[in-house]
Design a protein around this motif. Structure first.
Motif, PDB file in Angstrom:
ATOM      1  N   GLY A  44       0.810  -1.216   0.000  1.00  0.00           N
ATOM      2  CA  GLY A  44       0.000   0.000   0.000  1.00  0.00           C
ATOM      3  C   GLY A  44       0.837   1.256   0.000  1.00  0.00           C
ATOM      4  N   VAL A  45       0.258   2.307   0.533  1.00  0.00           N
ATOM      5  CA  VAL A  45       0.926   3.596   0.617  1.00  0.00           C
ATOM      6  C   VAL A  45       2.031   3.511   1.667  1.00  0.00           C
ATOM      7  N   LYS A  46       3.129   4.146   1.366  1.00  0.00           N
ATOM      8  CA  LYS A  46       4.252   4.166   2.305  1.00  0.00           C
ATOM      9  C   LYS A  46       4.948   5.516   2.241  1.00  0.00           C
ATOM     10  N   LEU A  47       5.756   5.791   3.245  1.00  0.00           N
ATOM     11  CA  LEU A  47       6.555   7.017   3.284  1.00  0.00           C
ATOM     12  C   LEU A  47       8.026   6.666   3.132  1.00  0.00           C
ATOM     13  N   VAL A  48       8.767   7.543   2.490  1.00  0.00           N
ATOM     14  CA  VAL A  48      10.227   7.457   2.456  1.00  0.00           C
ATOM     15  C   VAL A  48      10.733   8.731   3.103  1.00  0.00           C
ATOM     16  N   ASN A  49      11.510   8.564   4.170  1.00  0.00           N
ATOM     17  CA  ASN A  49      11.989   9.698   4.949  1.00  0.00           C
ATOM     18  C   ASN A  49      13.514   9.765   4.870  1.00  0.00           C
ATOM     19  N   TYR A  50      14.026  10.874   4.335  1.00  0.00           N
ATOM     20  CA  TYR A  50      15.470  11.134   4.329  1.00  0.00           C
ATOM     21  C   TYR A  50      15.817  11.811   5.648  1.00  0.00           C
ATOM     22  N   TRP A  51      16.848  11.315   6.337  1.00  0.00           N
ATOM     23  CA  TRP A  51      17.206  11.819   7.655  1.00  0.00           C
ATOM     24  C   TRP A  51      18.709  11.646   7.891  1.00  0.00           C
ATOM     25  N   ALA A  52      19.203  12.273   8.955  1.00  0.00           N
ATOM     26  CA  ALA A  52      20.610  12.140   9.353  1.00  0.00           C
ATOM     27  C   ALA A  52      20.735  12.388  10.853  1.00  0.00           C
ATOM     28  N   SER A  53      21.723  11.787  11.455  1.00  0.00           N
ATOM     29  CA  SER A  53      21.926  11.956  12.902  1.00  0.00           C
ATOM     30  C   SER A  53      22.386  13.372  13.246  1.00  0.00           C
ATOM     31  N   GLY A  86       0.604   2.096  12.221  1.00  0.00           N
ATOM     32  CA  GLY A  86       0.517   1.185  11.083  1.00  0.00           C
ATOM     33  C   GLY A  86       0.977   1.746   9.755  1.00  0.00           C
ATOM     34  N   ILE A  87       1.463   2.971   9.725  1.00  0.00           N
ATOM     35  CA  ILE A  87       1.977   3.550   8.481  1.00  0.00           C
ATOM     36  C   ILE A  87       3.390   3.022   8.243  1.00  0.00           C
ATOM     37  N   THR A  88       3.622   2.487   7.052  1.00  0.00           N
ATOM     38  CA  THR A  88       4.949   1.975   6.714  1.00  0.00           C
ATOM     39  C   THR A  88       5.854   3.135   6.345  1.00  0.00           C
ATOM     40  N   ILE A  89       6.982   3.218   7.034  1.00  0.00           N
ATOM     41  CA  ILE A  89       7.960   4.278   6.779  1.00  0.00           C
ATOM     42  C   ILE A  89       9.305   3.610   6.488  1.00  0.00           C
ATOM     43  N   TYR A  90       9.888   3.992   5.363  1.00  0.00           N
ATOM     44  CA  TYR A  90      11.234   3.550   5.025  1.00  0.00           C
ATOM     45  C   TYR A  90      12.170   4.725   5.213  1.00  0.00           C
ATOM     46  N   GLY A  91      13.350   4.451   5.758  1.00  0.00           N
ATOM     47  CA  GLY A  91      14.308   5.511   6.018  1.00  0.00           C
ATOM     48  C   GLY A  91      15.495   5.451   5.082  1.00  0.00           C
ATOM     49  N   ILE A  92      15.965   6.616   4.688  1.00  0.00           N
ATOM     50  CA  ILE A  92      17.215   6.724   3.945  1.00  0.00           C
ATOM     51  C   ILE A  92      18.108   7.676   4.723  1.00  0.00           C
ATOM     52  N   ASN A  93      19.182   7.114   5.254  1.00  0.00           N
ATOM     53  CA  ASN A  93      20.135   7.875   6.046  1.00  0.00           C
ATOM     54  C   ASN A  93      21.061   8.615   5.082  1.00  0.00           C
ATOM     55  N   TYR A  94      21.104   9.937   5.202  1.00  0.00           N
ATOM     56  CA  TYR A  94      21.748  10.813   4.228  1.00  0.00           C
ATOM     57  C   TYR A  94      23.070  11.369   4.735  1.00  0.00           C
ATOM     58  N   LYS A  95      24.137  11.103   3.974  1.00  0.00           N
ATOM     59  CA  LYS A  95      25.468  11.669   4.242  1.00  0.00           C
ATOM     60  C   LYS A  95      25.824  11.613   5.724  1.00  0.00           C
ATOM     61  N   ASP A  96      25.802  10.431   6.267  1.00  0.00           N
ATOM     62  CA  ASP A  96      25.992  10.238   7.700  1.00  0.00           C
ATOM     63  C   ASP A  96      27.010   9.122   7.933  1.00  0.00           C
TER      64      ASP A  96
END
Length: 180
Positions: A67-76, A95-105
């Motif tokens: 289904g619908v999902k989120l992609v979240n770009y983040w960094a420490s 219940g919302i599916t969130i995928y993370g992309i760790n950016y330049k970390d």
């Protein structure tokens, strides 16, 4: 009577133009809302991402299925990422599916961030060089994308997700993407 040079009129004219632009920018409904050229297109490939520690790795197939999902770009190192984290945790728990992309970390710092604040991500990829972010059109972190069940980007929010942003923009966009 002394003549006035046209160059004397330039600074006040330039100031008036800039002031007009600032006033126009402040009058927008959502100044943090940036358009994306990716809207309506397939989510760009994330094949170049590397795993983050022993956490579930993110793959292209995950963005194309379900289904619908989120992609979240983040960094420490990103203070706004820390500020939005409670909203991400709450969305994941609802219940919302969130995928993370760790950016330049750095991996140890990113893992420490998640150990301290919790891990709302169903899977994570690491984009140390930032090349994948360029393909997605990321301006900076945090940025969150809504992806529909067909793997198409339907919405992008640049900036930290606050409760207000969640209620006004993210949840309605998730509902809209789910209805398509």
């Amino acid at each position: 009577m002394p003549k006035i040079s046209p160059l004397m009129a330039a600074p006040p004219l330039l100031f008036a133009v800039l002031a007009g632009l600032f006033i126009f920018g402040m009058g927008r409904d959502d100044a943090s809302r940036l358009p994306t050229a990716q809207a309506g297109k397939d989510a760009p490939s994330i094949a170049a991402l590397t795993p983050l520690g022993d956490l579930a790795p993110l793959s292209d197939e995950m963005l194309d299925q379900g289904g619908v999902k989120l992609v979240n770009y983040w960094a420490s190192w990103c203070a706004p990422c820390r500020a939005e984290h409670p909203q991400l945790e709450a969305m994941a728990q609802s219940g919302i599916t969130i995928y993370g992309i760790n950016y330049k970390d750095e991996a140890p710092k990113a893992l420490g961030f998640l150990n301290e604040l919790g891990n709302p991500y169903a899977a994570i990829g690491q984009d140390s060089p930032g090349r994948t972010a360029l393909e997605w059109g990321v301006y900076g972190v945090p940025e969150t994308y809504v992806i529909d069940a067909k793997g198409k980007i339907t919405y992008r929010f640049a900036g930290p997700i606050t409760q207000d942003v969640l209620d006004k923009y993210i949840k309605p966009e998730i509902a809209k993407a789910a209805a398509n």
